[in-house]
Design an enzyme around this catalytic site. Structure first.
Site, PDB file in Angstrom:
ATOM      1  N   ARG A   1     112.363 119.214  76.168  1.00  0.00           N
ATOM      2  CA  ARG A   1     112.828 120.603  76.058  1.00  0.00           C
ATOM      3  C   ARG A   1     111.703 121.632  76.007  1.00  0.00           C
ATOM      4  O   ARG A   1     111.799 122.665  76.674  1.00  0.00           O
ATOM      5  CB  ARG A   1     113.779 120.769  74.864  1.00  0.00           C
TER       6      ARG A   1
ATOM      7  N   CYS B   1      99.475 113.221  81.115  1.00  0.00           N
ATOM      8  CA  CYS B   1      98.556 113.966  81.985  1.00  0.00           C
ATOM      9  C   CYS B   1      99.255 115.132  82.666  1.00  0.00           C
ATOM     10  O   CYS B   1      99.482 115.114  83.881  1.00  0.00           O
ATOM     11  CB  CYS B   1      97.970 113.026  83.028  1.00  0.00           C
ATOM     12  N   GLU B   2      99.639 116.111  81.897  1.00  0.00           N
ATOM     13  CA  GLU B   2     100.274 117.332  82.388  1.00  0.00           C
ATOM     14  C   GLU B   2      99.925 118.450  81.416  1.00  0.00           C
ATOM     15  O   GLU B   2     100.014 118.254  80.201  1.00  0.00           O
ATOM     16  CB  GLU B   2     101.811 117.206  82.383  1.00  0.00           C
TER      17      GLU B   2
END
Ligand SMILES: *Cc1c(COP(=O)(O)O)cnc(C)c1O
Length: 416
Positions: free
Chosen positions: A309, A341-342
């Site tokens: 969310r 990895c973002e």
């Protein structure tokens, strides 16, 4: 929320300290309060008691079989949006005659499964779908109940991704087209067109959008001289994540009751978030604390794949330490992030946060709805375990996935 609180600086769910659960079951860990689930369900039931509604809990908000069973035992029906949810609902032991089914893209297989199961009705979202249900019902020699999902073109005043009732949204049928459907219902020989469905969005904090929509529906029913068996108001009731001041179930019911009295049909409600949102939390462990020039990053073992969310909607979730060790706060604003990895992988941003260090536990509040049910295996991360607390007892209701689970459905193919 009353069942999640500090007792002597330790965070509890009902009578169980979350530290104990985090130690025993590890993290990321979803923890739900049985009492809160049942209380929230009964709040809605009581608020609308005048109308003796069928309350169909929205399975997509949290589809653990045990949670479905708790609600079914309390008398709930279930609102499903896929063949998978229908399957889980039947496994949870709900009577098929208490299942309603909405989705803009029901496939032939899904329609067939629902007809064979004998669900209460379909919430139909387009003319091609209506024709398809009619065709499949005929083939199966069945008659199906159908409620037309109306897109009333009202603004529910919520996040654009959870708005479903504006004319540019993919959901429902506009009033003009719906009028044409009802006036030509004879051509659907295997359908009872006996309901109207509305689901205008989610996390709606005021009654006004519902009132606006209901007024349009009442005008529509009169103008088209329609007889209904069911009026399905959908879900969408908002809850407190931050400093929202949502209406209570009681004030909501009071605000719309005069309009509902003008519609002579059985009331259906489809709450999801209202029942589950604040019935669950997500415990996480701090791996590292990283001091960067403008910020401090609290890096946890819990990430966007566990709770999407914040990344998906920039949704706010309160985050607190499981144990208040001191009154000290970090000097810089804190981002609480996961290892994925973002850059979009965060649980909370720019928070004033208690000083914590590697090994400490945190807990993300209001994570019971659209938490686990939206979780994924991104970055090959096994999905979290889920625990249900009931008084001073607790039960593992979903085991943590293993590395083996991650490869269970990948096939070993020769020659590639
Ligand atoms: C998602 C959904 C709900 C539940 O919405 P909440 O905001 O969680 O109450 C109800 N009905 C339909 C058709 C839905 O798609």
């Amino acid at each position: 929320m009353h069942e999640f609180k500090y007792k002597k600086n330790k965070f509890y769910c009902e009578d169980v300290a979350l530290e104990k659960l985090a130690g025993e079951f590890k993290t990321p860990l979803y923890v739900y309060s049985h009492k809160t689930i049942v209380d929230h369900f009964n709040k809605i039931k009581r608020a609308f008691s005048e109308f003796k509604p069928l309350i169909c809990y929205s399975v997509k908000s949290n589809a653990n079989l045990n949670i479905l069973r708790i609600l079914v035992k309390e008398g709930a029906g279930l609102d499903v949006v896929s063949g998978g949810e229908l399957y889980k609902s039947l496994k949870a032991g709900v009577k098929p005659s208490k299942i309603v089914y909405a989705s803009v893209g029901k496939t032939d297989e899904e329609i067939q499964e629902a007809l064979k199961a004998g669900i209460l009705f379909f919430n139909v979202e387009s003319v091609p779908e209506l024709e398809n249900i009619n065709r499949i019902a005929k083939k199966l020699k069945k008659k199906a109940n159908a409620a037309i999902r109306i897109n009333p073109d009202v603004d529910p005043e919520t996040h654009e991704y959870i708005t479903t009732s504006k004319k540019e949204n993919k959901f429902g049928i506009d009033l003009k087209a719906a009028g044409e459907i009802f006036s030509s219902m004879d051509k659907y020989e295997c359908l009872n067109l006996n309901g109207i469905h509305l689901h205008i969005g989610s996390q709606i904090t005021k009654a006004k959008p519902y009132k606006d929509a209901l007024k349009k529906i009442i005008g529509f029913i009169k103008a088209n001289k329609i007889n209904l068996d069911y009026i399905n108001l959908g879900g969408g009731l908002g809850i407190v994540y931050d400093n929202e001041k949502p209406q209570t179930a009681e004030s909501f019911a009071k605000a719309i009751a005069p309009l509902l009295r003008k519609i002579n049909a059985r009331l259906i409600l489809e709450p999801g978030r209202f029942i589950m949102g604040n019935s669950g939390v997500l415990a996480a462990k701090v791996i590292y604390v990283k001091d960067a020039p403008t910020k401090t990053f609290v890096i946890t073992d819990t990430a966007m794949n566990d709770l999407m969310r914040p990344s998906l909607y920039r949704a706010f979730h309160a985050i607190v330490p499981l144990r208040k060790k001191s009154r000290l706060y970090f000097k810089k604003p804190v981002d609480i992030v996961g290892p994925v990895c973002e850059t979009g992988d965060f649980l909370g941003k720019s928070r004033k946060f208690h000083k914590v260090e590697g090994g400490d536990f945190l807990v993300v509040l209001g994570a019971g709805a659209y938490g686990f049910s939206m979780s994924s295996n991104y970055n090959a991360r096994p999905r979290a375990a889920e625990v249900l607390v009931k008084g001073n007892k607790y039960y593992l209701i979903r085991k943590r996935e293993t590395y083996q689970d991650l490869i269970a459905t990948d096939l070993k193919v020769k020659g590639i």
